[in-house]
Design a protein around this motif. Sequence first.
Motif, PDB file in Angstrom:
ATOM      1  N   GLN B 103       0.841  -1.191   0.000  1.00  0.00           N
ATOM      2  CA  GLN B 103       0.000   0.000   0.000  1.00  0.00           C
ATOM      3  C   GLN B 103       0.876   1.240   0.000  1.00  0.00           C
ATOM      4  O   GLN B 103       2.017   1.202   0.447  1.00  0.00           O
ATOM      5  CB  GLN B 103      -0.868   0.030   1.255  1.00  0.00           C
ATOM      6  CG  GLN B 103      -1.835  -1.122   1.359  1.00  0.00           C
ATOM      7  CD  GLN B 103      -2.608  -1.052   2.658  1.00  0.00           C
ATOM      8  OE1 GLN B 103      -2.625   0.002   3.310  1.00  0.00           O
ATOM      9  NE2 GLN B 103      -3.249  -2.134   3.036  1.00  0.00           N
ATOM     10  N   SER B 104       0.323   2.357  -0.472  1.00  0.00           N
ATOM     11  CA  SER B 104       1.101   3.593  -0.348  1.00  0.00           C
ATOM     12  C   SER B 104       0.782   4.224   1.007  1.00  0.00           C
ATOM     13  O   SER B 104      -0.365   4.441   1.361  1.00  0.00           O
ATOM     14  CB  SER B 104       0.804   4.568  -1.480  1.00  0.00           C
ATOM     15  OG  SER B 104      -0.550   4.634  -1.743  1.00  0.00           O
ATOM     16  N   ILE B 105       1.805   4.473   1.759  1.00  0.00           N
ATOM     17  CA  ILE B 105       1.691   4.899   3.152  1.00  0.00           C
ATOM     18  C   ILE B 105       2.369   6.251   3.318  1.00  0.00           C
ATOM     19  O   ILE B 105       3.393   6.519   2.688  1.00  0.00           O
ATOM     20  CB  ILE B 105       2.391   3.888   4.081  1.00  0.00           C
ATOM     21  CG1 ILE B 105       1.877   2.480   3.804  1.00  0.00           C
ATOM     22  CG2 ILE B 105       2.184   4.254   5.536  1.00  0.00           C
ATOM     23  CD1 ILE B 105       0.466   2.270   4.198  1.00  0.00           C
ATOM     24  N   MET B 106       1.827   7.053   4.223  1.00  0.00           N
ATOM     25  CA  MET B 106       2.482   8.307   4.582  1.00  0.00           C
ATOM     26  C   MET B 106       3.560   8.023   5.627  1.00  0.00           C
ATOM     27  O   MET B 106       3.361   7.208   6.529  1.00  0.00           O
ATOM     28  CB  MET B 106       1.460   9.275   5.166  1.00  0.00           C
ATOM     29  CG  MET B 106       1.788  10.702   4.867  1.00  0.00           C
ATOM     30  SD  MET B 106       0.518  11.820   5.365  1.00  0.00           S
ATOM     31  CE  MET B 106       0.767  11.861   7.121  1.00  0.00           C
ATOM     32  N   ALA B 107       4.715   8.697   5.506  1.00  0.00           N
ATOM     33  CA  ALA B 107       5.852   8.363   6.358  1.00  0.00           C
ATOM     34  C   ALA B 107       5.512   8.470   7.832  1.00  0.00           C
ATOM     35  O   ALA B 107       5.913   7.646   8.655  1.00  0.00           O
ATOM     36  CB  ALA B 107       7.029   9.278   6.024  1.00  0.00           C
ATOM     37  N   GLY B 108       4.758   9.512   8.195  1.00  0.00           N
ATOM     38  CA  GLY B 108       4.445   9.702   9.604  1.00  0.00           C
ATOM     39  C   GLY B 108       3.532   8.629  10.147  1.00  0.00           C
ATOM     40  O   GLY B 108       3.450   8.429  11.355  1.00  0.00           O
ATOM     41  N   ARG B 109       2.832   7.928   9.269  1.00  0.00           N
ATOM     42  CA  ARG B 109       1.916   6.875   9.713  1.00  0.00           C
ATOM     43  C   ARG B 109       2.490   5.496   9.474  1.00  0.00           C
ATOM     44  O   ARG B 109       1.769   4.502   9.586  1.00  0.00           O
ATOM     45  CB  ARG B 109       0.572   6.983   8.944  1.00  0.00           C
ATOM     46  CG  ARG B 109      -0.095   8.308   9.072  1.00  0.00           C
ATOM     47  CD  ARG B 109      -0.536   8.604  10.481  1.00  0.00           C
ATOM     48  NE  ARG B 109      -1.330   7.508  11.045  1.00  0.00           N
ATOM     49  CZ  ARG B 109      -1.579   7.365  12.340  1.00  0.00           C
ATOM     50  NH1 ARG B 109      -1.084   8.219  13.187  1.00  0.00           N
ATOM     51  NH2 ARG B 109      -2.291   6.370  12.778  1.00  0.00           N
ATOM     52  N   PHE B 110       3.796   5.444   9.117  1.00  0.00           N
ATOM     53  CA  PHE B 110       4.343   4.165   8.695  1.00  0.00           C
ATOM     54  C   PHE B 110       4.505   3.190   9.845  1.00  0.00           C
ATOM     55  O   PHE B 110       4.229   1.998   9.699  1.00  0.00           O
ATOM     56  CB  PHE B 110       5.700   4.389   8.004  1.00  0.00           C
ATOM     57  CG  PHE B 110       6.262   3.153   7.394  1.00  0.00           C
ATOM     58  CD1 PHE B 110       7.553   2.747   7.681  1.00  0.00           C
ATOM     59  CD2 PHE B 110       5.506   2.373   6.519  1.00  0.00           C
ATOM     60  CE1 PHE B 110       8.078   1.607   7.102  1.00  0.00           C
ATOM     61  CE2 PHE B 110       6.035   1.235   5.954  1.00  0.00           C
ATOM     62  CZ  PHE B 110       7.325   0.854   6.234  1.00  0.00           C
ATOM     63  N   ALA B 111       4.942   3.711  11.000  1.00  0.00           N
ATOM     64  CA  ALA B 111       5.188   2.791  12.117  1.00  0.00           C
ATOM     65  C   ALA B 111       3.904   2.094  12.570  1.00  0.00           C
ATOM     66  O   ALA B 111       3.876   0.872  12.702  1.00  0.00           O
ATOM     67  CB  ALA B 111       5.868   3.533  13.264  1.00  0.00           C
ATOM     68  N   PRO B 112       2.841   2.854  12.807  1.00  0.00           N
ATOM     69  CA  PRO B 112       1.606   2.157  13.203  1.00  0.00           C
ATOM     70  C   PRO B 112       1.124   1.208  12.121  1.00  0.00           C
ATOM     71  O   PRO B 112       0.619   0.118  12.409  1.00  0.00           O
ATOM     72  CB  PRO B 112       0.599   3.293  13.402  1.00  0.00           C
ATOM     73  CG  PRO B 112       1.416   4.504  13.629  1.00  0.00           C
ATOM     74  CD  PRO B 112       2.669   4.304  12.855  1.00  0.00           C
ATOM     75  N   HIS B 113       1.328   1.614  10.872  1.00  0.00           N
ATOM     76  CA  HIS B 113       0.898   0.750   9.790  1.00  0.00           C
ATOM     77  C   HIS B 113       1.662  -0.558   9.824  1.00  0.00           C
ATOM     78  O   HIS B 113       1.095  -1.641   9.662  1.00  0.00           O
ATOM     79  CB  HIS B 113       1.118   1.437   8.435  1.00  0.00           C
ATOM     80  CG  HIS B 113       1.050   0.476   7.287  1.00  0.00           C
ATOM     81  ND1 HIS B 113      -0.122   0.030   6.746  1.00  0.00           N
ATOM     82  CD2 HIS B 113       2.046  -0.150   6.595  1.00  0.00           C
ATOM     83  CE1 HIS B 113       0.138  -0.824   5.764  1.00  0.00           C
ATOM     84  NE2 HIS B 113       1.446  -0.938   5.636  1.00  0.00           N
ATOM     85  N   LEU B 114       2.982  -0.468  10.045  1.00  0.00           N
ATOM     86  CA  LEU B 114       3.808  -1.662  10.087  1.00  0.00           C
ATOM     87  C   LEU B 114       3.386  -2.583  11.215  1.00  0.00           C
ATOM     88  O   LEU B 114       3.413  -3.812  11.063  1.00  0.00           O
ATOM     89  CB  LEU B 114       5.286  -1.300  10.276  1.00  0.00           C
ATOM     90  CG  LEU B 114       6.147  -1.209   9.032  1.00  0.00           C
ATOM     91  CD1 LEU B 114       7.595  -1.096   9.441  1.00  0.00           C
ATOM     92  CD2 LEU B 114       5.957  -2.410   8.136  1.00  0.00           C
TER      93      LEU B 114
END
Lengths: 111, 181
Positions: B103-114
Motif C-alpha cells: 500500500q502507499s503509506i504516509m511516512a508519519g503513519r508508517f510505524a503504526p501501519h507496520l
Amino acid sequence: MRTSVNRPPTPDAVDTQAKDLSLQDIISIKLIESGEKDRLMELLRERLVECGWKDEMKSLCRQYIKKKGRNNVTVDDLVHAITPKGRASIPDSIKAELLQRIRSFLASASL
Amino acid sequence: MSLPDDENDSMSLNSQLPAHLFGDLLDSIIIDVASECHRAARLGLDRNLELEEEEMRLSAEARAMVVDATNNGEVNGKYIVDIFGQTHPSIANDIFECMNCGQSIMAGRFAPHLEKCMGKGRKARLKARRSSRLAQNRSARGSSVSVHSQYSSTSQLSNNTPGASGEGYSNAIYEDPYTKF
C-alpha cells in the motif's frame, strides 16, 4: 600646585639624574634611543597576529562589548577584561623568541 | 653602576628584567588592541556586531518557541520553527510504498501501519495466522523450507500456549519478509 609639606628642596637636576635613575630606567632609555624597542614591538605584533592571538583578543572584546552594550564600554574595561587571558595565552615559542632578543640586547648594551 | 649595591641589584634584576620588559611590550600591545576594538564598537564600524545581536535575539526567540512547541505542538498545528528558522509539518508527509503489503503509506503513519501489517497487534496476529495457512497450502512442499519450518512450528505452538506463541509468532513474522525478498 599643591606640594607636600615635608618635601625637601629639590636638588640640582644634574645630580638627580646621575643618582636616582635605576638600572632599569637606564636600560629603558637605551632601548628606546637605539630603536630596539620599536623593533621588538613590531616583531611581537607581527608574531601575535600570525598566531591568531590578536583575533582571539578581538573576539573576547566583542563578547564583552555584546554583554555590556556597545556604548557602555571604556577602553579601561576592555583592557582589564582581556589582560589575564591575553598574558596567559601567549604561545611559548613567541615568548621565548622575544626574551632571547631582549637578553641579547641587554648583553650588548651592558658592555 | 659602579656602586656595589647597584651591581647586586643588577644581578637579581637581570633575571627578571627580560621578562619585565616583555611584560611592558605586551601591555602596550594589549592596550592597542583594546583601543582598536573600543573605537570600532563606539563608531558602530563593526557591522557584524549588530548582525550578531540580531542573530542572538532571533535564536533566543526560536528557542523559546521550540520550548513552547514541545509542550503544545499539536495545538500550533504545523508551525514549529527550529533554530534555523525552518518549519516542517509535525507529521512527516512523504508518501511511499510499504514493502510488506504494497500500500502507499504516509511516512508519519508508517510505524503504526507496520505494526498492523507485520503482526504486532492482536488483529494482525489473526490475519497473519490465516495468511500463513494459506501460504503453507499454496507454496510447494519443497521450496523455501525455512518458511515452512517456522510456520509449522509456530502454528503448533499457537494451539497450546497463546502467550508464548505470540512471541514466537512475531519473531517468525518479522523474519519472514526478509526471506520473501
